[in-house]
Design a protein around this motif. Structure first.
Motif, PDB file in Angstrom:
ATOM      1  N   VAL A  14       7.129  -1.624  11.840  1.00  0.00           N
ATOM      2  CA  VAL A  14       6.609  -2.322  10.703  1.00  0.00           C
ATOM      3  C   VAL A  14       7.750  -2.167   9.738  1.00  0.00           C
ATOM      4  N   VAL A  15       8.248  -3.035   8.941  1.00  0.00           N
ATOM      5  CA  VAL A  15       8.911  -2.953   7.891  1.00  0.00           C
ATOM      6  C   VAL A  15       8.211  -3.268   6.781  1.00  0.00           C
ATOM      7  N   GLY A  16       7.883  -2.431   5.673  1.00  0.00           N
ATOM      8  CA  GLY A  16       7.033  -2.897   4.416  1.00  0.00           C
ATOM      9  C   GLY A  16       7.211  -2.034   3.352  1.00  0.00           C
ATOM     10  N   TYR A  17       6.205  -2.038   2.647  1.00  0.00           N
ATOM     11  CA  TYR A  17       6.153  -1.406   1.373  1.00  0.00           C
ATOM     12  C   TYR A  17       4.701  -0.538   1.132  1.00  0.00           C
ATOM     13  N   PRO A  18       4.881   0.924   0.829  1.00  0.00           N
ATOM     14  CA  PRO A  18       3.606   1.565   0.674  1.00  0.00           C
ATOM     15  C   PRO A  18       2.729   1.352  -0.460  1.00  0.00           C
ATOM     16  N   HIS A  19       1.469   1.491  -0.470  1.00  0.00           N
ATOM     17  CA  HIS A  19       0.515   1.169  -1.352  1.00  0.00           C
ATOM     18  C   HIS A  19       0.908   2.308  -2.454  1.00  0.00           C
ATOM     19  N   ARG A  20       0.593   2.037  -3.774  1.00  0.00           N
ATOM     20  CA  ARG A  20       1.045   2.964  -4.877  1.00  0.00           C
ATOM     21  C   ARG A  20       0.222   4.095  -4.770  1.00  0.00           C
ATOM     22  N   LYS A  21      -1.159   3.733  -4.734  1.00  0.00           N
ATOM     23  CA  LYS A  21      -2.329   4.785  -4.813  1.00  0.00           C
ATOM     24  C   LYS A  21      -3.049   5.261  -3.623  1.00  0.00           C
ATOM     25  N   LYS A  22      -2.810   4.509  -2.313  1.00  0.00           N
ATOM     26  CA  LYS A  22      -3.668   4.984  -1.304  1.00  0.00           C
ATOM     27  C   LYS A  22      -2.531   5.182  -0.307  1.00  0.00           C
ATOM     28  N   ALA A  23      -2.421   6.484   0.104  1.00  0.00           N
ATOM     29  CA  ALA A  23      -1.570   7.175   0.943  1.00  0.00           C
ATOM     30  C   ALA A  23      -2.123   6.774   2.089  1.00  0.00           C
ATOM     31  N   GLY A  24      -0.968   6.262   3.063  1.00  0.00           N
ATOM     32  CA  GLY A  24      -1.190   6.079   4.415  1.00  0.00           C
ATOM     33  C   GLY A  24      -1.272   4.304   4.607  1.00  0.00           C
ATOM     34  N   GLU A  25      -1.379   3.734   3.404  1.00  0.00           N
ATOM     35  CA  GLU A  25      -1.525   2.268   3.580  1.00  0.00           C
ATOM     36  C   GLU A  25      -0.225   1.456   3.038  1.00  0.00           C
ATOM     37  N   MET A  26       0.027   0.439   3.870  1.00  0.00           N
ATOM     38  CA  MET A  26       1.419  -0.204   3.490  1.00  0.00           C
ATOM     39  C   MET A  26       0.994  -1.649   3.883  1.00  0.00           C
ATOM     40  N   ARG A  27       1.930  -2.602   3.094  1.00  0.00           N
ATOM     41  CA  ARG A  27       1.940  -3.962   3.504  1.00  0.00           C
ATOM     42  C   ARG A  27       3.149  -4.391   4.117  1.00  0.00           C
ATOM     43  N   ALA A  28       2.867  -5.166   5.237  1.00  0.00           N
ATOM     44  CA  ALA A  28       4.088  -5.313   6.185  1.00  0.00           C
ATOM     45  C   ALA A  28       4.702  -6.680   5.839  1.00  0.00           C
ATOM     46  N   GLU A  29       6.137  -6.501   5.717  1.00  0.00           N
ATOM     47  CA  GLU A  29       7.101  -7.582   5.546  1.00  0.00           C
ATOM     48  C   GLU A  29       7.326  -8.432   7.066  1.00  0.00           C
ATOM     49  N   ARG A  30       7.621  -7.303   7.720  1.00  0.00           N
ATOM     50  CA  ARG A  30       7.982  -7.806   8.994  1.00  0.00           C
ATOM     51  C   ARG A  30       7.545  -6.981  10.068  1.00  0.00           C
TER      52      ARG A  30
END
Length: 146
Positions: free
Chosen positions: A99-115
């Motif tokens: 998964v390639v994406g971006y981390p949540h600014r406040k919730k460690a261990g959460e990310m939004r997937a781009e691909r």
């Protein structure tokens, strides 16, 4: 006349409240600003759980090399994933994914997937852009790879 004014006032008040709730819900739902697009993550691991539900799918990805850390990965809505070739079956438990994406600014261990790239049962891989929009006239990015 007074009764008509009261009914109109009630209608306007109800319409305002419903509109405010809908706008607030839409604004909260589309809050991608909670994810830091300046910090790209590229994680590979095994899917331990997934959901193919609205408003967004998800996967819990156990990442190699991070002492088995499990990331909560926010995916696209199921209709978008399906349209790009990423089916519910491809996200089943035990599937290897990158998964390639971006981390949540406040919730460690959460990310939004781009691909996301998943390893298919026949040994091939499928790579799909799951969040961003595809420009009109562009071929769908779900691609089976050798």
């Amino acid at each position: 006349m007074r009764k008509i004014l009261q009914l109109n006032l009630r209608f306007l008040l109800t319409a305002f409240i419903v509109g405010a709730v809908l706008i607030g819900t839409a604004a909260a739902h589309h809050g991608w600003s909670h994810y830091d697009e300046k910090k790209t993550l590229n994680l590979t691991g095994v899917i331990r759980e997934s959901g193919y539900d609205h408003p967004h799918g998800f996967a819990r990805l156990q990442v190699e090399g991070e002492q088995g850390k499990v990331w909560y990965v926010v995916l696209a809505p199921p209709t978008r994933m399906q349209g790009r070739g990423l089916t519910r079956e491809m996200l089943k438990e035990g599937t290897t994914a990158t998964v390639v994406g971006y981390p949540h600014r406040k919730k460690a261990g959460e990310m939004r997937a781009e691909r996301i790239t998943v390893k298919l049962s026949d040994g091939r891989s499928l790579r799909a852009r799951v969040v961003g929009a595809v420009p009109r006239g562009t071929a769908l990015p779900g691609t089976a790879l050798p």
